[in-house]
Design a protein around this motif. Sequence first.
Motif, mmCIF file in Angstrom:
data_model
loop_
_atom_site.group_PDB
_atom_site.id
_atom_site.type_symbol
_atom_site.label_atom_id
_atom_site.label_comp_id
_atom_site.label_asym_id
_atom_site.label_seq_id
_atom_site.Cartn_x
_atom_site.Cartn_y
_atom_site.Cartn_z
ATOM 1 N N HIS A 1 0.828 -1.208 0.000
ATOM 2 C CA HIS A 1 0.000 0.000 0.000
ATOM 3 C C HIS A 1 0.864 1.260 0.000
ATOM 4 N N VAL A 2 1.822 1.323 0.885
ATOM 5 C CA VAL A 2 2.617 2.541 1.029
ATOM 6 C C VAL A 2 3.547 2.758 -0.161
ATOM 7 N N LEU A 3 3.947 1.696 -0.830
ATOM 8 C CA LEU A 3 4.798 1.866 -2.007
ATOM 9 C C LEU A 3 4.036 2.522 -3.160
ATOM 10 N N GLY A 4 2.711 2.580 -3.040
ATOM 11 C CA GLY A 4 1.904 3.247 -4.048
ATOM 12 C C GLY A 4 1.907 4.766 -3.914
ATOM 13 N N PHE A 5 2.421 5.268 -2.799
ATOM 14 C CA PHE A 5 2.509 6.720 -2.618
ATOM 15 C C PHE A 5 3.732 7.223 -3.371
ATOM 16 N N ASP A 6 3.544 8.278 -4.143
ATOM 17 C CA ASP A 6 4.604 8.770 -5.005
ATOM 18 C C ASP A 6 4.588 10.297 -4.971
ATOM 19 N N TRP A 7 5.708 10.896 -4.548
ATOM 20 C CA TRP A 7 5.756 12.356 -4.429
ATOM 21 C C TRP A 7 5.556 13.052 -5.764
ATOM 22 N N ALA A 8 5.988 12.444 -6.846
ATOM 23 C CA ALA A 8 5.778 13.056 -8.161
ATOM 24 C C ALA A 8 4.283 13.135 -8.463
ATOM 25 N N ALA A 9 3.542 12.087 -8.126
ATOM 26 C CA ALA A 9 2.092 12.096 -8.338
ATOM 27 C C ALA A 9 1.420 13.130 -7.446
ATOM 28 N N VAL A 10 1.887 13.260 -6.219
ATOM 29 C CA VAL A 10 1.341 14.272 -5.297
ATOM 30 C C VAL A 10 1.584 15.672 -5.859
ATOM 31 N N ALA A 11 2.782 15.921 -6.355
ATOM 32 C CA ALA A 11 3.099 17.232 -6.920
ATOM 33 C C ALA A 11 2.229 17.531 -8.140
ATOM 34 N N CYS A 12 2.026 16.551 -9.010
ATOM 35 C CA CYS A 12 1.183 16.745 -10.194
ATOM 36 C C CYS A 12 -0.256 17.054 -9.791
ATOM 37 N N ARG A 13 -0.767 16.334 -8.821
ATOM 38 C CA ARG A 13 -2.150 16.565 -8.381
ATOM 39 C C ARG A 13 -2.288 17.928 -7.723
ATOM 40 N N ARG B 1 -0.525 20.576 -8.421
ATOM 41 C CA ARG B 1 -0.505 21.543 -9.530
ATOM 42 C C ARG B 1 -1.872 21.615 -10.202
ATOM 43 N N GLU B 2 -2.498 20.450 -10.410
ATOM 44 C CA GLU B 2 -3.824 20.418 -11.035
ATOM 45 C C GLU B 2 -4.843 21.193 -10.198
ATOM 46 N N VAL B 3 -4.779 21.026 -8.902
ATOM 47 C CA VAL B 3 -5.718 21.727 -8.016
ATOM 48 C C VAL B 3 -5.516 23.228 -8.130
ATOM 49 N N TYR B 4 -4.264 23.693 -8.090
ATOM 50 C CA TYR B 4 -3.996 25.126 -8.232
ATOM 51 C C TYR B 4 -4.492 25.657 -9.576
ATOM 52 N N LEU B 5 -4.253 24.917 -10.653
ATOM 53 C CA LEU B 5 -4.706 25.357 -11.972
ATOM 54 C C LEU B 5 -6.235 25.432 -12.031
ATOM 55 N N GLU B 6 -6.907 24.485 -11.416
ATOM 56 C CA GLU B 6 -8.374 24.519 -11.358
ATOM 57 C C GLU B 6 -8.858 25.738 -10.593
ATOM 58 N N LEU B 7 -8.192 26.054 -9.500
ATOM 59 C CA LEU B 7 -8.586 27.221 -8.702
ATOM 60 C C LEU B 7 -8.355 28.525 -9.456
ATOM 61 N N VAL B 8 -7.225 28.618 -10.142
ATOM 62 C CA VAL B 8 -6.930 29.816 -10.934
ATOM 63 C C VAL B 8 -7.960 29.955 -12.053
#
Length: 92
Positions: A61-73, A75-82
């Motif tokens: 389960h924990v190996l599925g956590f990926d900082w690159a994926a967190v960073a991409c998501r 960024r997506e949230v910020y772009l949606e808010l803007v």
Amino acid sequence: MACGSLCIVADTGGLREVVPGDGTVGLRFRSHDSAALGEVLAQILTDDLARAKLVSEAREHVLGFDWAAVACRTREVYLELVAAGASFAVDP
């Protein structure tokens, strides 16, 4: 979890996101409830098979956590808010 340790956490904050409440990869207990912690410990420390399964599933389960994926998501949230016209105030 990544090191093969049993994971028991209080049901609070970001821990809910890492350890689901279904008991498949770790166990949660009510925050500030020592009796609930004791129950969880008694349950899992007396069941070697269940404990081994939790540890094994947790590692996957924990190996599925990926900082690159967190960073991409993030960024997506910020772009949606803007795009929605949200403004951000920055305190110096």
